[in-house]
Scaffold this motif. Structure first.
Motif, PDB file in Angstrom:
ATOM      1  N   PRO A 240       0.817  -1.221   0.000  1.00 18.51           N
ATOM      2  CA  PRO A 240       0.000   0.000   0.000  1.00 18.51           C
ATOM      3  C   PRO A 240       0.854   1.277   0.000  1.00 18.51           C
ATOM      4  N   ALA A 241       2.011   1.238   0.649  1.00 17.98           N
ATOM      5  CA  ALA A 241       2.874   2.427   0.668  1.00 17.98           C
ATOM      6  C   ALA A 241       3.494   2.692  -0.700  1.00 17.98           C
ATOM      7  N   GLY A 242       3.752   1.668  -1.477  1.00 18.78           N
ATOM      8  CA  GLY A 242       4.389   1.838  -2.776  1.00 18.78           C
ATOM      9  C   GLY A 242       3.425   2.058  -3.927  1.00 18.78           C
ATOM     10  N   ARG A 243       2.138   1.860  -3.674  1.00 21.80           N
ATOM     11  CA  ARG A 243       1.150   1.980  -4.752  1.00 21.80           C
ATOM     12  C   ARG A 243       1.122   3.352  -5.430  1.00 21.80           C
ATOM     13  N   PRO A 244       1.130   4.488  -4.693  1.00 18.71           N
ATOM     14  CA  PRO A 244       1.124   5.789  -5.386  1.00 18.71           C
ATOM     15  C   PRO A 244       2.341   5.959  -6.306  1.00 18.71           C
ATOM     16  N   TYR A 245       3.494   5.487  -5.876  1.00 17.00           N
ATOM     17  CA  TYR A 245       4.678   5.591  -6.724  1.00 17.00           C
ATOM     18  C   TYR A 245       4.508   4.720  -7.967  1.00 17.00           C
ATOM     19  N   ARG A 246       4.052   3.469  -7.764  1.00 21.76           N
ATOM     20  CA  ARG A 246       3.859   2.563  -8.896  1.00 21.76           C
ATOM     21  C   ARG A 246       2.854   3.150  -9.887  1.00 21.76           C
ATOM     22  N   ASP A 247       1.776   3.723  -9.385  1.00 18.59           N
ATOM     23  CA  ASP A 247       0.764   4.312 -10.263  1.00 18.59           C
ATOM     24  C   ASP A 247       1.328   5.491 -11.053  1.00 18.59           C
ATOM     25  N   SER A 248       2.308   6.205 -10.491  1.00 19.39           N
ATOM     26  CA  SER A 248       2.865   7.366 -11.192  1.00 19.39           C
ATOM     27  C   SER A 248       3.818   6.969 -12.311  1.00 19.39           C
TER      28      SER A 248
ATOM     29  N   LEU B 135       5.741  13.121  -8.252  1.00 17.22           N
ATOM     30  CA  LEU B 135       5.323  12.439  -7.031  1.00 17.22           C
ATOM     31  C   LEU B 135       4.753  13.428  -6.041  1.00 17.22           C
ATOM     32  N   PRO B 136       3.805  12.977  -5.220  1.00 15.73           N
ATOM     33  CA  PRO B 136       3.323  13.846  -4.149  1.00 15.73           C
ATOM     34  C   PRO B 136       4.476  14.164  -3.192  1.00 15.73           C
ATOM     35  N   PRO B 137       4.438  15.317  -2.534  1.00 15.48           N
ATOM     36  CA  PRO B 137       5.545  15.709  -1.648  1.00 15.48           C
ATOM     37  C   PRO B 137       5.896  14.651  -0.604  1.00 15.48           C
TER      38      PRO B 137
ATOM     39  N   ALA C  46       8.278  12.170  -2.294  1.00 13.77           N
ATOM     40  CA  ALA C  46       9.467  12.680  -2.974  1.00 13.77           C
ATOM     41  C   ALA C  46      10.722  12.070  -2.361  1.00 13.77           C
ATOM     42  N   VAL C  47      11.604  11.636  -3.213  1.00 14.46           N
ATOM     43  CA  VAL C  47      12.853  11.017  -2.765  1.00 14.46           C
ATOM     44  C   VAL C  47      14.018  11.806  -3.344  1.00 14.46           C
ATOM     45  N   PRO C  48      15.163  11.790  -2.686  1.00 20.60           N
ATOM     46  CA  PRO C  48      16.311  12.500  -3.238  1.00 20.60           C
ATOM     47  C   PRO C  48      16.737  11.879  -4.565  1.00 20.60           C
ATOM     48  N   THR C  49      17.168  12.726  -5.475  1.00 26.37           N
ATOM     49  CA  THR C  49      17.606  12.264  -6.785  1.00 26.37           C
ATOM     50  C   THR C  49      19.125  12.198  -6.799  1.00 26.37           C
TER      51      THR C  49
END
Length: 77
Positions: A7-15, A33-35, A38-41
């Motif tokens: 469930p935590a990874g779903r928004p990232y996967r959907d994006s 990604l939603p704030p 957001a992960v460091p690049t």
């Protein structure tokens, strides 16, 4: 390893998916990604060298998320 299916990874996967297939992003694009997600690049510069026909172009295509060229054409330069 199953974070994208959680469930935590779903928004990232959907994006990064479009019609259940991975979206191809250009070299200067990244998923919006939603704030909260957001992960460091981290940026890397790679130098590939090798003999002709060993798969350097196919490797770069694979790392970039694009299909490898179906036919072999020597890359100049």
């Amino acid at each position: 390893p199953g974070w994208l299916l959680s469930p935590a990874g779903r928004p990232y996967r959907d994006s990064i998916l479009h019609k259940n297939r991975r979206r191809a992003f250009g070299l200067l694009e990244r998923p919006a990604l939603p704030p909260a997600l957001a992960v460091p690049t981290v940026t890397y510069k790679l130098f590939l060298a090798g003999r002709s026909g060993v798969g350097k172009t196919a490797l770069v295509a694979w790392l970039g998320g694009t299909p490898a060229p179906p036919a072999h054409h020597e890359t100049l330069g």
